[in-house]
Motif scaffolding. Structure first.
Motif, PDB file in Angstrom:
ATOM      1  N   LYS A  11      -7.453   8.648   1.108  1.00 59.30           N
ATOM      2  CA  LYS A  11      -7.041   7.462  -0.090  1.00 59.30           C
ATOM      3  C   LYS A  11      -7.709   7.595  -1.401  1.00 59.30           C
ATOM      4  CE  LYS A  11      -7.694   2.425  -0.880  1.00 59.30           C
ATOM      5  NZ  LYS A  11      -8.365   2.680  -2.168  1.00 59.30           N
ATOM      6  N   ASP A  12      -9.032   8.096  -1.132  1.00 55.96           N
ATOM      7  CA  ASP A  12      -9.733   8.674  -2.543  1.00 55.96           C
ATOM      8  C   ASP A  12      -9.157   9.828  -3.204  1.00 55.96           C
ATOM      9  OD1 ASP A  12     -11.580   6.736  -1.798  1.00 55.96           O
ATOM     10  OD2 ASP A  12     -13.124   7.920  -0.996  1.00 55.96           O
ATOM     11  N   ASP A  15      -6.386   8.294  -5.039  1.00 55.69           N
ATOM     12  CA  ASP A  15      -6.854   7.568  -6.280  1.00 55.69           C
ATOM     13  C   ASP A  15      -7.549   8.259  -7.317  1.00 55.69           C
ATOM     14  OD1 ASP A  15      -6.115   5.017  -5.069  1.00 55.69           O
ATOM     15  OD2 ASP A  15      -8.079   4.598  -4.319  1.00 55.69           O
ATOM     16  N   ASN A  19      -5.889   8.174 -10.751  1.00 56.00           N
ATOM     17  CA  ASN A  19      -6.651   7.650 -12.176  1.00 56.00           C
ATOM     18  C   ASN A  19      -6.680   8.532 -13.137  1.00 56.00           C
ATOM     19  OD1 ASN A  19      -7.063   5.224 -10.709  1.00 56.00           O
ATOM     20  ND2 ASN A  19      -8.775   5.967  -9.689  1.00 56.00           N
ATOM     21  N   LEU A  67       1.981   2.759  -3.716  1.00 59.24           N
ATOM     22  CA  LEU A  67       1.874   3.225  -5.053  1.00 59.24           C
ATOM     23  C   LEU A  67       3.226   3.698  -5.780  1.00 59.24           C
ATOM     24  CD1 LEU A  67      -1.440   5.348  -4.978  1.00 59.24           C
ATOM     25  CD2 LEU A  67      -1.159   2.815  -5.707  1.00 59.24           C
TER      26      LEU A  67
END
Length: 76
Positions: A11-12, A15, A19, A67
């Protein structure tokens, strides 16, 4: 690595790229998980950079699917 830690790590990664301005371009699924292709475009729609992430955890696949739905709604 525990199951939860694997999910958080994937997930990181997702992201991090989202981002930085990457968008989901393509998803290919097979028995080994999902290969998520992300791309970053400049203002003229030329591809500047493309990344591929190997996503194995089911919860991570659900996360990027949400997403992707959000991305498609923004484009409409």
């Amino acid at each position: 690595m525990s199951d939860y830690q694997q999910y958080i790590a994937e997930k990181d990664k997702i992201d991090f790229f989202i981002n930085k301005g990457f968008r989901i371009k393509d998803v290919e699924e097979n028995l080994e998980g999902s290969f998520l292709v992300l791309e970053m475009k400049d203002g003229h729609k030329d591809i500047l950079h493309e990344e591929t992430l190997h996503i194995k955890h089911a919860d991570s696949r659900k996360y990027f699917a949400s997403l992707l739905i959000k991305q498609q709604r923004q484009e409409s």
